[in-house]
Design an enzyme around this catalytic site. Structure first.
Site, short mmCIF file in Angstrom:
data_model
loop_
_atom_site.label_atom_id
_atom_site.label_comp_id
_atom_site.label_asym_id
_atom_site.label_seq_id
_atom_site.Cartn_x
_atom_site.Cartn_y
_atom_site.Cartn_z
N ASP A 98 -16.66 -36.59 -52.56
CA ASP A 98 -16.57 -37.88 -53.38
C ASP A 98 -16.11 -39.07 -52.35
OD1 ASP A 98 -14.15 -36.16 -53.30
OD2 ASP A 98 -13.19 -37.31 -54.90
N GLU A 127 -12.23 -34.88 -55.30
CA GLU A 127 -10.85 -34.51 -54.55
C GLU A 127 -9.93 -35.81 -55.03
OE1 GLU A 127 -7.48 -34.89 -52.06
OE2 GLU A 127 -9.21 -36.06 -51.68
#
Length: 400
Positions: free
Chosen positions: A86, A144
């Site tokens: 991400d 994350e």
């Protein structure tokens, strides 16, 4: 040198032939970042590559993340390797041909590099199945950057089932490229979040005695919170309490009836973590009540501390010295940033490692989460070599 060691050296040399492809993947992903829980195209990109290389894979919960397995030709342990995918809600301000094309979103923490490295290793291990004394589990993880993090969901989806050890890397610009670092035991901090809503009584700025000033109460609360670590926590226990947002009021002549504080707590010790949580709760109630207002605390436990297993850190240190020389392998001091890789390490042994990605000569000097963040792509191959060596060394020493 043993025959196995010779093969390891040959395998690492083979990685260098794919380095340019890794850089291309990283730049493509850098141009097309996606926020936490929105990694749809990134996931599709990774899955296409895995399918092309004949690697079976499956999705995590609700289609987020990918779990893939590469079975070796001989029985042995299962080694898991994890990369996060991400990006962050930051506008990319770099001037380069691979600058983010998504307004307000960029890879400002190196996750594009992590994903590219793991893709490269997926191809490498798939092409070298015959030399694997065991299996490789690939974990391409979502979210994350956003609490509660994608690691918990990936574990629920079976990412660690049958896994004997787990390794992860983080490309780290505060560390010079060509250097690697980690630490035994606690390495990265537990990262909690808090919000405090302060309520008073609005009024005219010229008549403060008729009001209950929420901003004044909030200011007193900030002062009290900053004193927790300096005066109430054992000095040998690293801890941080930071108030990072103070929102309240709408005009120069109106006493605000409410304001809001937001902040974070960083700790390594669970007792200290709970002590700070309790003290924030006590101070919220005491300070706001003392000044005639009310306070409401919303506290969210974030990622626990990243705690490396001693034996796996020793493996990292030994392999790092063999590959790079002792002067390029560091024992990292405590890092106050958080990482949800911590959840994997709570389940199985493993090690989380930093790979230097900073380079002042190339302008790679900006910290993580900065709009000018970039990495020295020479770090990609170093990260790949480290993970391959850790994987093969573990298999060699744990083959039944």
């Amino acid at each position: 040198m043993s025959g196995e060691s010779c093969r390891v050296k040959a395998n690492i040399h083979e990685l260098k032939q794919s380095e340019q492809q890794w850089r291309q993947w990283r730049r493509f992903l850098h141009q097309h970042p996606e926020l936490s829980y929105q990694e749809k195209e990134t996931t599709a990109f990774v899955r296409r590559m895995l399918t092309e290389w004949g690697i079976p894979s499956r999705s995590g919960e609700h289609g987020h993340g990918i779990i893939a397995d590469i079975a070796g030709s001989r029985p042995g342990p299962t080694v898991a390797l994890r990369a996060d995918m991400d990006a962050l809600p930051i506008q990319d301000q770099k001037t380069c041909d691979y600058r983010s094309r998504q307004a307000g979103v960029m890879h400002a923490c190196g996750h594009d590099g992590h994903t590219s490295v793991l893709l490269g290793l997926a191809k490498f291990f798939a092409e070298n199945r015959q030399e694997l004394n065991g299996n490789v589990r690939l974990i391409f993880q979502h979210a994350e950057e956003f609490t509660p993090g994608g690691a918990v969901a990936m574990i629920r989806a079976g990412a660690l089932e049958g896994v004997d050890v787990v390794y992860g890397i983080h490309l780290w610009t505060p560390l010079q490229v060509g250097h690697i670092a980690s630490a035994p035991g606690p390495f990265m901090a537990a990262a909690d979040e808090f919000t405090i809503d302060v309520r008073g009584k609005g009024g005219h700025a010229g008549l403060p005695h008729e009001a209950v000033d929420s901003i004044y109460i909030g200011s007193q609360l900030v002062q009290s919170l900053q004193g927790i670590v300096s005066r109430q926590i054992n000095p040998v226990q690293p801890a941080v309490v930071s108030v990072c947002s103070f929102q309240g009021g709408s005009s120069f002549n109106i006493i605000a009836d409410q304001c809001q504080l937001k902040g974070t707590v960083r700790t390594f010790d669970e007792q200290t973590r709970h002590q700070i949580h309790n003290r924030i709760r006590q101070l919220t109630e005491h300070v706001t009540t003392m000044h005639g207002g009310m306070g409401e605390l919303h506290y969210q436990d974030g990622y626990p501390s990243v705690v490396n297993h001693a034996r796996e850190f020793e493996r990292f240190e030994r392999i790092g010295v063999e590959q790079m020389g002792s002067e390029r392998v560091q024992r990292m001091p405590y890092v106050m940033a958080g990482e949800d890789f911590a959840y994997y390490l709570q389940k199985v042994p493993g090690c989380f490692m930093f790979v230097g990605a900073g380079n002042p000569d190339k302008g790679m000097v900006y910290p993580h989460h900065h709009p000018l963040f970039d990495i020295d792509e020479d770090a990609l191959l170093i990260a790949g070599e480290l993970l391959v060596s850790m994987t093969l060394d573990y298999m060699q020493t744990h083959t039944e």
